[in-house]
Design a protein around this motif. Structure first.
Motif, PDB file in Angstrom:
ATOM      1  N   LYS A  88      -2.491   3.477   8.767  1.00 52.16           N
ATOM      2  CA  LYS A  88      -1.080   3.769   8.489  1.00 52.16           C
ATOM      3  C   LYS A  88      -0.347   3.971   9.808  1.00 52.16           C
ATOM      4  O   LYS A  88      -0.888   4.581  10.734  1.00 52.16           O
ATOM      5  CB  LYS A  88      -0.951   5.030   7.627  1.00 52.16           C
ATOM      6  N   ILE A 110      -0.154   3.054   3.554  1.00 50.19           N
ATOM      7  CA  ILE A 110      -1.596   3.058   3.832  1.00 50.19           C
ATOM      8  C   ILE A 110      -2.178   1.720   3.386  1.00 50.19           C
ATOM      9  O   ILE A 110      -1.860   1.237   2.297  1.00 50.19           O
ATOM     10  CB  ILE A 110      -2.279   4.242   3.115  1.00 50.19           C
ATOM     11  N   ASN A 168       3.338   5.390  11.083  1.00 43.44           N
ATOM     12  CA  ASN A 168       4.418   6.145  10.470  1.00 43.44           C
ATOM     13  C   ASN A 168       5.752   6.039  11.187  1.00 43.44           C
ATOM     14  O   ASN A 168       6.678   6.763  10.846  1.00 43.44           O
ATOM     15  CB  ASN A 168       4.017   7.617  10.288  1.00 43.44           C
TER      16      ASN A 168
END
Ligand SMILES: [Cu+2]
Length: 151
Positions: free
Chosen positions: A123, A69, A125
């Motif tokens: 963020k 993040i 992923n």
């Protein structure tokens, strides 16, 4: 005696089940691993779609890594280079080849002045092609810019 042709048919069917499963898994994996389009515009500064603003983004991580993040700074200017203050900025995005959005809901947490806005909660992923959409509501009306990233 056993019914021999029937036995052979059954064995063939038993073979076919794992073959179909493996083939389907392979197709799914191939879809996830498509290369991104070769002609993607990777610039971090661009005119918004209707030309009302010039938007630029500055990721707070360089290089961007998956799973962390972090914050971005978004800067909004008029087409002739004046800072756009007090705009309402919202961020969305996702992976066009995977059909999913961002794993977080990034938000503007501060207006930094001179048309710069602090965005927190970015963020990514997984690796691949991501788009980040910056929606701007400002004096010239609403407009959006879409940035491409390859992680
Ligand atoms: Cu994905």
């Amino acid at each position: 005696m056993h019914n021999l042709p029937n036995l052979i048919t059954r064995r063939r069917l038993l073979w076919a089940v794992p073959v179909v499963i493996v083939a389907a898994a392979g197709l799914g994996a191939a879809a996830m691993m498509q290369p991104p389009p070769a002609d993607l515009d990777l610039s971090l500064m661009k005119s918004t779609d209707h030309g009302h603003y010039v938007a630029s983004v500055e990721p707070g991580l360089s290089p961007i890594v998956t799973g962390t993040i972090h914050g971005w700074i978004v800067e909004i200017k008029t087409p002739d280079g004046k800072p756009v203050e007090h705009a309402e900025i919202s961020i969305s995005g996702g992976m066009p080849q995977h059909g999913h959005g961002l794993p977080t809901e990034p938000k503007v947490t501060a207006e930094l002045g001179r048309g710069r806005y602090q965005v927190e909660g970015m963020k990514f992923n997984m690796p691949g092609w991501w788009t980040v959409n910056v929606a701007v509501k400002g004096p010239a009306g609403p407009d959006t810019a879409t940035f491409n990233l390859i992680l």
